[in-house]
Write a protein that holds these residues in place. Structure first.
Motif, PDB file in Angstrom:
ATOM      1  N   ARG A   1       0.816  -1.241  -0.012  1.00 52.62           N
ATOM      2  CA  ARG A   1       0.057  -0.015  -0.085  1.00 52.62           C
ATOM      3  C   ARG A   1       0.954   1.247   0.131  1.00 52.62           C
ATOM      4  NH1 ARG A   1      -2.730  -3.787   0.804  1.00 52.62           N
ATOM      5  NH2 ARG A   1      -4.607  -4.223   1.046  1.00 52.62           N
ATOM      6  N   GLY A   2       2.225   1.123  -0.044  1.00 53.03           N
ATOM      7  CA  GLY A   2       2.959   2.118  -0.034  1.00 53.03           C
ATOM      8  C   GLY A   2       3.139   2.888   1.345  1.00 53.03           C
ATOM      9  N   TRP A   3       3.022   2.242   2.577  1.00 54.71           N
ATOM     10  CA  TRP A   3       3.074   2.704   3.660  1.00 54.71           C
ATOM     11  C   TRP A   3       4.461   2.478   4.405  1.00 54.71           C
ATOM     12  CZ3 TRP A   3      -1.949   0.037   5.535  1.00 54.71           C
ATOM     13  CH2 TRP A   3      -2.958   0.535   5.240  1.00 54.71           C
ATOM     14  N   ARG A   4       5.052   3.384   5.220  1.00 59.06           N
ATOM     15  CA  ARG A   4       5.952   3.082   5.760  1.00 59.06           C
ATOM     16  C   ARG A   4       5.745   1.789   7.003  1.00 59.06           C
ATOM     17  NH1 ARG A   4       5.912   8.635   6.379  1.00 59.06           N
ATOM     18  NH2 ARG A   4       5.813   8.361   8.931  1.00 59.06           N
ATOM     19  N   VAL A   5       6.507   0.940   6.849  1.00 55.35           N
ATOM     20  CA  VAL A   5       6.463  -0.377   7.921  1.00 55.35           C
ATOM     21  C   VAL A   5       7.595  -0.376   8.870  1.00 55.35           C
ATOM     22  CG1 VAL A   5       6.090  -2.760   7.799  1.00 55.35           C
ATOM     23  CG2 VAL A   5       5.125  -1.437   5.972  1.00 55.35           C
ATOM     24  N   TYR A   6       7.295  -0.594   9.946  1.00 60.61           N
ATOM     25  CA  TYR A   6       8.190  -0.926  11.056  1.00 60.61           C
ATOM     26  C   TYR A   6       8.138  -2.226  11.997  1.00 60.61           C
ATOM     27  CZ  TYR A   6       8.744   4.201  10.005  1.00 60.61           C
ATOM     28  OH  TYR A   6       8.782   5.474   9.573  1.00 60.61           O
ATOM     29  N   ARG A   7       8.852  -2.951  11.962  1.00 54.85           N
ATOM     30  CA  ARG A   7       8.923  -4.115  12.785  1.00 54.85           C
ATOM     31  C   ARG A   7       9.598  -4.027  14.120  1.00 54.85           C
ATOM     32  NH1 ARG A   7       9.356  -9.306   9.699  1.00 54.85           N
ATOM     33  NH2 ARG A   7       9.420  -8.846   7.777  1.00 54.85           N
ATOM     34  N   ARG A   8       8.979  -4.391  15.088  1.00 52.27           N
ATOM     35  CA  ARG A   8       9.328  -4.098  16.483  1.00 52.27           C
ATOM     36  C   ARG A   8       9.643  -2.808  16.932  1.00 52.27           C
ATOM     37  NH1 ARG A   8       9.952  -7.937  19.610  1.00 52.27           N
ATOM     38  NH2 ARG A   8      11.521  -7.372  20.759  1.00 52.27           N
ATOM     39  N   ALA A   9       8.242  -2.072  16.574  1.00 50.33           N
ATOM     40  CA  ALA A   9       8.326  -0.676  16.881  1.00 50.33           C
ATOM     41  C   ALA A   9       7.985  -0.215  18.258  1.00 50.33           C
ATOM     42  CB  ALA A   9       7.184   0.014  15.850  1.00 50.33           C
ATOM     43  N   PRO A  10       8.640   0.699  18.796  1.00 51.89           N
ATOM     44  CA  PRO A  10       8.378   1.360  20.227  1.00 51.89           C
ATOM     45  C   PRO A  10       6.665   1.465  20.179  1.00 51.89           C
ATOM     46  CG  PRO A  10       9.991   2.451  19.231  1.00 51.89           C
ATOM     47  CD  PRO A  10       9.395   1.780  18.219  1.00 51.89           C
TER      48      PRO A  10
ATOM     49  N   VAL B   1       7.602  -2.947  22.846  1.00 50.41           N
ATOM     50  CA  VAL B   1       7.634  -2.854  21.313  1.00 50.41           C
ATOM     51  C   VAL B   1       6.125  -3.635  20.837  1.00 50.41           C
ATOM     52  CG1 VAL B   1       9.988  -3.022  20.854  1.00 50.41           C
ATOM     53  CG2 VAL B   1       8.814  -5.262  20.922  1.00 50.41           C
ATOM     54  N   VAL B   2       5.724  -3.097  19.475  1.00 49.04           N
ATOM     55  CA  VAL B   2       4.691  -3.963  18.675  1.00 49.04           C
ATOM     56  C   VAL B   2       5.203  -4.672  17.759  1.00 49.04           C
ATOM     57  CG1 VAL B   2       2.917  -2.228  19.402  1.00 49.04           C
ATOM     58  CG2 VAL B   2       4.156  -1.628  17.551  1.00 49.04           C
ATOM     59  N   ASP B   3       4.583  -5.584  17.410  1.00 47.60           N
ATOM     60  CA  ASP B   3       5.246  -6.478  16.100  1.00 47.60           C
ATOM     61  C   ASP B   3       5.227  -5.875  14.894  1.00 47.60           C
ATOM     62  OD1 ASP B   3       5.690  -8.831  17.719  1.00 47.60           O
ATOM     63  OD2 ASP B   3       3.415  -9.348  17.421  1.00 47.60           O
ATOM     64  N   VAL B   4       4.447  -4.896  14.740  1.00 51.58           N
ATOM     65  CA  VAL B   4       4.614  -4.083  13.202  1.00 51.58           C
ATOM     66  C   VAL B   4       3.790  -2.977  13.651  1.00 51.58           C
ATOM     67  CG1 VAL B   4       3.819  -4.149  10.893  1.00 51.58           C
ATOM     68  CG2 VAL B   4       4.202  -6.329  12.053  1.00 51.58           C
ATOM     69  N   ALA B   5       4.260  -1.728  13.022  1.00 47.58           N
ATOM     70  CA  ALA B   5       3.577  -0.618  13.170  1.00 47.58           C
ATOM     71  C   ALA B   5       3.721   0.100  11.764  1.00 47.58           C
ATOM     72  CB  ALA B   5       4.459   0.680  13.974  1.00 47.58           C
ATOM     73  N   LEU B   6       2.437   0.752  11.136  1.00 45.80           N
ATOM     74  CA  LEU B   6       2.354   1.166   9.881  1.00 45.80           C
ATOM     75  C   LEU B   6       1.898   2.594   9.991  1.00 45.80           C
ATOM     76  CD1 LEU B   6       0.202  -2.078   9.642  1.00 45.80           C
ATOM     77  CD2 LEU B   6       1.935  -1.698   7.866  1.00 45.80           C
ATOM     78  N   ALA B   7       2.654   3.237   9.390  1.00 49.62           N
ATOM     79  CA  ALA B   7       2.626   4.822   9.230  1.00 49.62           C
ATOM     80  C   ALA B   7       1.842   5.169   7.890  1.00 49.62           C
ATOM     81  CB  ALA B   7       3.682   5.499   9.302  1.00 49.62           C
ATOM     82  N   ARG B   8       0.642   5.631   7.990  1.00 50.56           N
ATOM     83  CA  ARG B   8      -0.198   5.839   6.527  1.00 50.56           C
ATOM     84  C   ARG B   8      -0.252   7.495   6.663  1.00 50.56           C
ATOM     85  NH1 ARG B   8      -5.575   3.001   7.965  1.00 50.56           N
ATOM     86  NH2 ARG B   8      -5.609   4.134   9.668  1.00 50.56           N
ATOM     87  N   PRO B   9      -0.204   7.863   5.264  1.00 53.27           N
ATOM     88  CA  PRO B   9      -0.446   9.342   5.113  1.00 53.27           C
ATOM     89  C   PRO B   9      -1.765   9.758   5.282  1.00 53.27           C
ATOM     90  CG  PRO B   9      -0.080   8.079   2.986  1.00 53.27           C
ATOM     91  CD  PRO B   9       0.036   7.245   3.966  1.00 53.27           C
ATOM     92  N   ALA B  10      -1.935  10.836   5.935  1.00 55.88           N
ATOM     93  CA  ALA B  10      -3.520  11.397   6.235  1.00 55.88           C
ATOM     94  C   ALA B  10      -4.356  10.280   6.965  1.00 55.88           C
ATOM     95  CB  ALA B  10      -4.055  11.972   4.981  1.00 55.88           C
ATOM     96  N   ALA B  11      -3.818   9.457   7.755  1.00 50.19           N
ATOM     97  CA  ALA B  11      -4.665   8.610   8.411  1.00 50.19           C
ATOM     98  C   ALA B  11      -3.875   8.158   9.502  1.00 50.19           C
ATOM     99  CB  ALA B  11      -4.785   7.349   7.658  1.00 50.19           C
ATOM    100  N   PRO B  12      -4.577   7.629  10.905  1.00 49.91           N
ATOM    101  CA  PRO B  12      -3.743   7.214  11.872  1.00 49.91           C
ATOM    102  C   PRO B  12      -3.048   5.998  11.819  1.00 49.91           C
ATOM    103  CG  PRO B  12      -6.253   7.384  12.504  1.00 49.91           C
ATOM    104  CD  PRO B  12      -6.066   7.528  10.911  1.00 49.91           C
ATOM    105  N   PRO B  13      -1.932   5.885  12.520  1.00 47.16           N
ATOM    106  CA  PRO B  13      -1.099   4.641  12.431  1.00 47.16           C
ATOM    107  C   PRO B  13      -1.858   3.401  12.712  1.00 47.16           C
ATOM    108  CG  PRO B  13      -0.069   6.594  13.878  1.00 47.16           C
ATOM    109  CD  PRO B  13      -1.335   6.640  13.312  1.00 47.16           C
ATOM    110  N   ILE B  14      -1.214   2.323  12.368  1.00 45.54           N
ATOM    111  CA  ILE B  14      -2.027   1.143  12.579  1.00 45.54           C
ATOM    112  C   ILE B  14      -0.788   0.318  13.296  1.00 45.54           C
ATOM    113  CG2 ILE B  14      -2.695  -1.139  11.869  1.00 45.54           C
ATOM    114  CD1 ILE B  14      -3.631   0.339   9.092  1.00 45.54           C
TER     115      ILE B  14
END
Length: 166
Positions: free
Chosen positions: A36-45, A60-73
């Protein structure tokens, strides 16, 4: 989250260990976010700190996903129900993130409290290994083409009872 749930439900694997299944699911979540073109972080704080004596560090969380103009997952992947995971995901949701719990395993998977999004992935377990297939269950084999009651009944001779001398 429906598209992630469909993607995970489509996973097929057999004979994997607990760590291998968890790793496979995390890899699939990462691939889903990157597609989806999002920034993806494994083992994010996480926003949650570790318990003492390590309370200066964050969990840490297993995966964090940063999305433009939307809350992170944030996504946690577990094979059991863990109270600490629920607490962490509730804290993440309170901080404005979309909290997703991918729960996999055999048996019943309990629904977490709102606003945590549950993606349940039921798997089979045999001899300490886990499997998941998208193939439909095979029907029981046919044992005979003859209709029930069409067979001949034959009486078998019964052996004479054995008599022990007194």
């Amino acid at each position: 989250m429906d598209d992630l749930a469909r993607r995970l439900a489509g996973l097929t694997f057999a004979g994997l260990t607990q760590d291998e299944v968890t790793g496979l699911i995390i890899d699939e979540v990462v691939a889903w976010g990157r597609a989806r073109g999002w920034r993806v972080y494994r083992r994010a704080p996480s926003v949650v700190r570790l318990p003492p004596p390590m309370d200066q560090q964050h969990s840490v969380v297993d995966v964090a996903l940063a999305r433009p103009a939307a809350p992170p997952i944030v996504v946690e992947v577990d094979h059991t129900d863990r109270r600490r995971t629920v607490e962490k995901l509730l804290a993440e949701a309170d901080a404005g993130r979309v909290a997703v719990w991918v729960r996999w395993g055999p048996g019943r998977i309990a629904e977490p409290p709102a606003p945590i999004h549950l993606i349940a992935l039921p798997v089979d377990r045999a001899r300490g290994r886990y499997s998941h297939s998208t193939a439909p269950a095979r029907p029981a084999p046919t044992h005979s083409a003859a209709p029930a009651g069409a067979a001949e009944v034959a009486e078998l001779p019964l052996p004479e009872p054995r008599r022990d001398p007194l």
